[in-house]
Scaffold this motif. Structure first.
Motif, PDB file in Angstrom:
ATOM      1  N   ALA A  96     -15.220  -0.186  -2.900  1.00 42.73           N
ATOM      2  CA  ALA A  96     -16.186  -1.247  -3.182  1.00 42.73           C
ATOM      3  C   ALA A  96     -17.591  -0.851  -2.718  1.00 42.73           C
ATOM      4  CB  ALA A  96     -15.744  -2.543  -2.514  1.00 42.73           C
ATOM      5  N   ALA A  97     -17.666  -0.295  -1.515  1.00 42.48           N
ATOM      6  CA  ALA A  97     -18.971   0.099  -0.974  1.00 42.48           C
ATOM      7  C   ALA A  97     -19.585   1.239  -1.784  1.00 42.48           C
ATOM      8  CB  ALA A  97     -18.824   0.517   0.491  1.00 42.48           C
TER       9      ALA A  97
ATOM     10  N   ASP B 206       0.825  -1.196   0.000  1.00 43.72           N
ATOM     11  CA  ASP B 206       0.000   0.000   0.000  1.00 43.72           C
ATOM     12  C   ASP B 206       0.865   1.254   0.000  1.00 43.72           C
ATOM     13  OD1 ASP B 206      -2.370  -1.454   0.047  1.00 43.72           O
ATOM     14  OD2 ASP B 206      -2.338  -1.613   2.234  1.00 43.72           O
TER      15      ASP B 206
ATOM     16  N   THR C  10     -12.849  -7.407  -5.972  1.00 45.68           N
ATOM     17  CA  THR C  10     -12.933  -6.865  -7.334  1.00 45.68           C
ATOM     18  C   THR C  10     -12.247  -5.512  -7.410  1.00 45.68           C
ATOM     19  OG1 THR C  10     -15.024  -8.024  -7.745  1.00 45.68           O
ATOM     20  CG2 THR C  10     -14.501  -6.163  -9.172  1.00 45.68           C
ATOM     21  N   ALA C  11     -12.421  -4.686  -6.375  1.00 46.79           N
ATOM     22  CA  ALA C  11     -11.744  -3.392  -6.339  1.00 46.79           C
ATOM     23  C   ALA C  11     -10.232  -3.587  -6.361  1.00 46.79           C
ATOM     24  CB  ALA C  11     -12.150  -2.610  -5.099  1.00 46.79           C
ATOM     25  N   ARG C  12      -9.766  -4.565  -5.612  1.00 47.29           N
ATOM     26  CA  ARG C  12      -8.329  -4.864  -5.569  1.00 47.29           C
ATOM     27  C   ARG C  12      -7.826  -5.297  -6.945  1.00 47.29           C
ATOM     28  NH1 ARG C  12      -8.745  -8.494  -2.039  1.00 47.29           N
ATOM     29  NH2 ARG C  12      -8.892  -6.997  -0.333  1.00 47.29           N
TER      30      ARG C  12
ATOM     31  N   SER D 218     -17.326  -5.871  -4.970  1.00 49.71           N
ATOM     32  CA  SER D 218     -16.691  -6.498  -3.821  1.00 49.71           C
ATOM     33  C   SER D 218     -15.290  -5.919  -3.618  1.00 49.71           C
ATOM     34  CB  SER D 218     -16.588  -8.005  -4.026  1.00 49.71           C
ATOM     35  OG  SER D 218     -15.611  -8.302  -5.018  1.00 49.71           O
ATOM     36  N   PRO D 219     -14.772  -5.963  -2.385  1.00 54.35           N
ATOM     37  CA  PRO D 219     -13.403  -5.494  -2.142  1.00 54.35           C
ATOM     38  C   PRO D 219     -12.374  -6.233  -2.995  1.00 54.35           C
ATOM     39  CG  PRO D 219     -14.578  -5.691  -0.071  1.00 54.35           C
ATOM     40  CD  PRO D 219     -15.462  -6.302  -1.121  1.00 54.35           C
TER      41      PRO D 219
ATOM     42  N   SER E  60      -9.901   3.408   0.639  1.00 52.42           N
ATOM     43  CA  SER E  60      -9.382   2.046   0.670  1.00 52.42           C
ATOM     44  C   SER E  60     -10.161   1.198  -0.332  1.00 52.42           C
ATOM     45  CB  SER E  60      -9.540   1.447   2.070  1.00 52.42           C
ATOM     46  OG  SER E  60     -10.922   1.267   2.368  1.00 52.42           O
ATOM     47  N   ASN E  61      -9.679  -0.005  -0.610  1.00 52.82           N
ATOM     48  CA  ASN E  61     -10.408  -0.906  -1.511  1.00 52.82           C
ATOM     49  C   ASN E  61     -11.814  -1.174  -0.987  1.00 52.82           C
ATOM     50  OD1 ASN E  61      -8.271  -1.144  -3.282  1.00 52.82           O
ATOM     51  ND2 ASN E  61      -7.409  -2.916  -2.244  1.00 52.82           N
ATOM     52  N   GLU E  62     -11.931  -1.320   0.326  1.00 52.04           N
ATOM     53  CA  GLU E  62     -13.236  -1.592   0.926  1.00 52.04           C
ATOM     54  C   GLU E  62     -14.178  -0.403   0.742  1.00 52.04           C
ATOM     55  OE1 GLU E  62     -10.308  -2.173   2.313  1.00 52.04           O
ATOM     56  OE2 GLU E  62     -10.374  -4.387   2.303  1.00 52.04           O
ATOM     57  N   GLU E  63     -13.649   0.800   0.909  1.00 45.88           N
ATOM     58  CA  GLU E  63     -14.477   1.998   0.751  1.00 45.88           C
ATOM     59  C   GLU E  63     -14.881   2.210  -0.706  1.00 45.88           C
ATOM     60  OE1 GLU E  63     -12.633   4.588   4.474  1.00 45.88           O
ATOM     61  OE2 GLU E  63     -11.609   4.533   2.532  1.00 45.88           O
TER      62      GLU E  63
END
Length: 227
Positions: free
Chosen positions: A176-177, A124, A185-187, A182-183, A171-174
């Protein structure tokens, strides 16, 4: 175990950094360098996970050494954190341009330094809000015509959305939301963009997002310690 190289022209600083890192079970100092030329040689020999690189060193400075290291395909897995007592815009911008994954002042708290090493070792970028503002201000205050929209031709519409999220420090999670994926998929999108845009890491994706106008200054400039 995260393997670390220390590059600083002051022996006392290197000793202090070594002592700080020795208190962590997951961090190991595998080499030291007293100038940029030495840093390139030590990194080439030891292949560490992370380099703590002083910006100002005699002869070959830290930015030039970073540029040499990041240009070597054999060292593509090496992440570099710039350490300096100089909170100056030109150093910050040059460091990120050279391929540094993070930038910290030497007066950072010990825990912040150790956490920074873990962040960049995980792949990161480490860009504080203040550092990001300086980088972005450097881009937008540059010569007219800096934006290069042609660089985005290789990206799909969804990848551009993800790039915008990265540029805003999500972040990837943010991400994605926000765009309903999905996180994982974002990654995957982030990984693809690194390849398509020839970027070394998320720090350079942030710069590209602003240079190409995907994100514009004035909002969402708060970049968390973790991307």
């Amino acid at each position: 175990m995260i393997r670390v190289v220390l590059a600083d022209d002051q022996a006392l600083v290197r000793s202090g950094l070594r002592a700080l890192l020795s208190n962590s079970d997951d961090l190991e100092v595998v080499g030291e360098a007293r100038d940029g030329r030495d840093a390139v040689a030590v990194v080439t020999r030891t292949r560490p996970d992370v380099v703590l690189m002083d910006v100002r060193m005699p002869g070959v400075d830290g930015i030039a050494a970073t540029r040499q290291i990041t240009a070597d395909p054999r060292l593509s897995a090496v992440a570099i954190i710039m350490l300096t007592t100089f909170d100056e815009d030109d150093h910050i911008f040059a460091a990120i341009r050279a391929g540094a994954s993070g930038y910290l002042l030497k007066d950072a708290e010990p825990d912040d330094l150790r956490d920074a090493i873990r962040v960049v070792a995980a792949g990161d970028a480490l860009l504080s809000a203040s550092v990001t503002r300086k980088v972005m201000e450097g881009i937008v205050s540059g010569p007219a015509g800096v934006a290069d929209h042609a660089r985005l031709n290789e990206l799909t519409e969804r990848e551009r959305e993800v790039l915008a999220g990265v540029g805003r420090g999500l972040s990837n999670e943010e991400i994605a939301a926000e765009i309903h994926i999905s996180p994982a998929t974002a990654r995957t999108y982030v990984s693809r963009m690194l390849t398509k845009l020839g970027a070394r890491d998320r720090a350079q994706l942030v710069v590209i997002a602003y240079e190409t106008g995907v994100v514009t200054p004035g909002r969402h400039l708060e970049i968390p310690g973790r991307p």
